[in-house]
Design a protein around this motif. Sequence first.
Motif, PDB file in Angstrom:
ATOM      1  N   PHE A  98      -9.492  69.820  65.170  1.00  0.00           N
ATOM      2  CA  PHE A  98      -8.484  68.877  64.676  1.00  0.00           C
ATOM      3  C   PHE A  98      -7.388  68.648  65.716  1.00  0.00           C
ATOM      4  N   GLN A  99      -7.055  69.693  66.460  1.00  0.00           N
ATOM      5  CA  GLN A  99      -6.087  69.508  67.534  1.00  0.00           C
ATOM      6  C   GLN A  99      -6.650  68.631  68.651  1.00  0.00           C
ATOM      7  N   LEU A 100      -7.949  68.761  68.883  1.00  0.00           N
ATOM      8  CA  LEU A 100      -8.589  67.912  69.891  1.00  0.00           C
ATOM      9  C   LEU A 100      -8.579  66.451  69.467  1.00  0.00           C
ATOM     10  N   LEU A 101      -8.768  66.200  68.175  1.00  0.00           N
ATOM     11  CA  LEU A 101      -8.702  64.824  67.679  1.00  0.00           C
ATOM     12  C   LEU A 101      -7.295  64.250  67.812  1.00  0.00           C
ATOM     13  N   ALA A 102      -6.296  65.138  67.810  1.00  0.00           N
ATOM     14  CA  ALA A 102      -4.919  64.697  68.010  1.00  0.00           C
ATOM     15  C   ALA A 102      -4.555  64.570  69.481  1.00  0.00           C
ATOM     16  N   GLY A 103      -5.512  64.827  70.375  1.00  0.00           N
ATOM     17  CA  GLY A 103      -5.254  64.714  71.808  1.00  0.00           C
ATOM     18  C   GLY A 103      -4.720  65.974  72.441  1.00  0.00           C
ATOM     19  N   LYS A 104      -4.923  67.132  71.813  1.00  0.00           N
ATOM     20  CA  LYS A 104      -4.423  68.400  72.337  1.00  0.00           C
ATOM     21  C   LYS A 104      -5.604  69.355  72.514  1.00  0.00           C
ATOM     22  N   GLY A 145       8.603  64.233  62.772  1.00  0.00           N
ATOM     23  CA  GLY A 145       9.420  63.820  61.646  1.00  0.00           C
ATOM     24  C   GLY A 145       9.692  64.963  60.687  1.00  0.00           C
ATOM     25  N   LEU A 146      10.517  64.670  59.688  1.00  0.00           N
ATOM     26  CA  LEU A 146      10.835  65.697  58.695  1.00  0.00           C
ATOM     27  C   LEU A 146       9.639  66.029  57.813  1.00  0.00           C
ATOM     28  N   VAL A 147       8.740  65.067  57.671  1.00  0.00           N
ATOM     29  CA  VAL A 147       7.571  65.300  56.802  1.00  0.00           C
ATOM     30  C   VAL A 147       6.681  66.381  57.387  1.00  0.00           C
ATOM     31  N   LEU A 186       3.513  75.618  65.401  1.00  0.00           N
ATOM     32  CA  LEU A 186       4.173  74.885  66.493  1.00  0.00           C
ATOM     33  C   LEU A 186       3.158  74.111  67.332  1.00  0.00           C
ATOM     34  N   LEU A 187       1.923  74.627  67.414  1.00  0.00           N
ATOM     35  CA  LEU A 187       0.888  73.874  68.117  1.00  0.00           C
ATOM     36  C   LEU A 187       0.574  72.564  67.406  1.00  0.00           C
ATOM     37  N   VAL A 188       0.696  72.572  66.077  1.00  0.00           N
ATOM     38  CA  VAL A 188       0.409  71.357  65.314  1.00  0.00           C
ATOM     39  C   VAL A 188       1.570  70.378  65.409  1.00  0.00           C
ATOM     40  N   ILE A 189       2.786  70.910  65.339  1.00  0.00           N
ATOM     41  CA  ILE A 189       3.964  70.020  65.306  1.00  0.00           C
ATOM     42  C   ILE A 189       4.196  69.368  66.659  1.00  0.00           C
ATOM     43  N   PHE A 190       4.104  70.151  67.696  1.00  0.00           N
ATOM     44  CA  PHE A 190       4.401  69.649  69.039  1.00  0.00           C
ATOM     45  C   PHE A 190       3.106  69.431  69.832  1.00  0.00           C
TER      46      PHE A 190
END
Length: 248
Positions: free
Chosen positions: A128-134, A195-197, A244-248
């Motif tokens: 899922f992180q790879l799909l987000a470009g990470k 964002g706050l969400v 933090l890996l997901v947020i940033f």
Amino acid sequence: MSKEFNVPPVVFPAGGNPGPAAVAQRRLPTAPFQPPRPANPSIPFMSFDVGSAAAATSFPAPQFGGNTIGIGSNFDDEPPLLEELGINTKQIWNKTVSILNPFRVNPNLHEDADLSGPFLFLMSFGLFQLLAGKIHFGIILGWVIVAALFLYVVFNMLAGRNGNLDLYRCLSLIGYCMLPLVILSAFSLFVPQGGLVIFGMAAVFVLWSTRVCTRLLVELASCGDEHRGLITYACFLIYMLFSLLVIF
């Protein structure tokens, strides 16, 4: 102006054609080399006569009867591949379902530690992180190992000789409790970053993972109830860093 060349005449024997004596003098072709046959005729492979070897050598024809054991029966008796590898899919599913309800966790299902389910969750988290470009596969695996070592050392130092928490169980519990963060990483694909969400969702899922991991460690390890607060704090730090890996 043409030149003339002297060509010697061709002389044939009398009669114009070569006679039988001349034909007999020609060298006739000889048969290929054949070694002498052995004295014992029961060894046909020493002879180069293929016909005699085939006639002298006879092998029984293969018989496929009902009494013989075929290949298919051997494969039917073998256990499934997942069972040979020690992967119990039913057990993994039951552990996953138990973690989905943070208020009714069944510690008895996690008495038998395994790494098949945790590996699946960690790879899903990285996907899922790879799909987000990470690209965080190495960071995820490395941090899980460091977190398990940290929790193992701290807990056994607090419990002393009565501590029975091993490193294998630490890896199994931390990996299974990664399921809420896997869900968070899937939801983060549809939520704006920064964002706050996303911060609110991350707080909820971190508390979810912390509660489940603390409950399992306290129930499965001896002297865990005495150090519940410290275990909760260590688990909170572990899963907060993953969030933090997901947020940033």
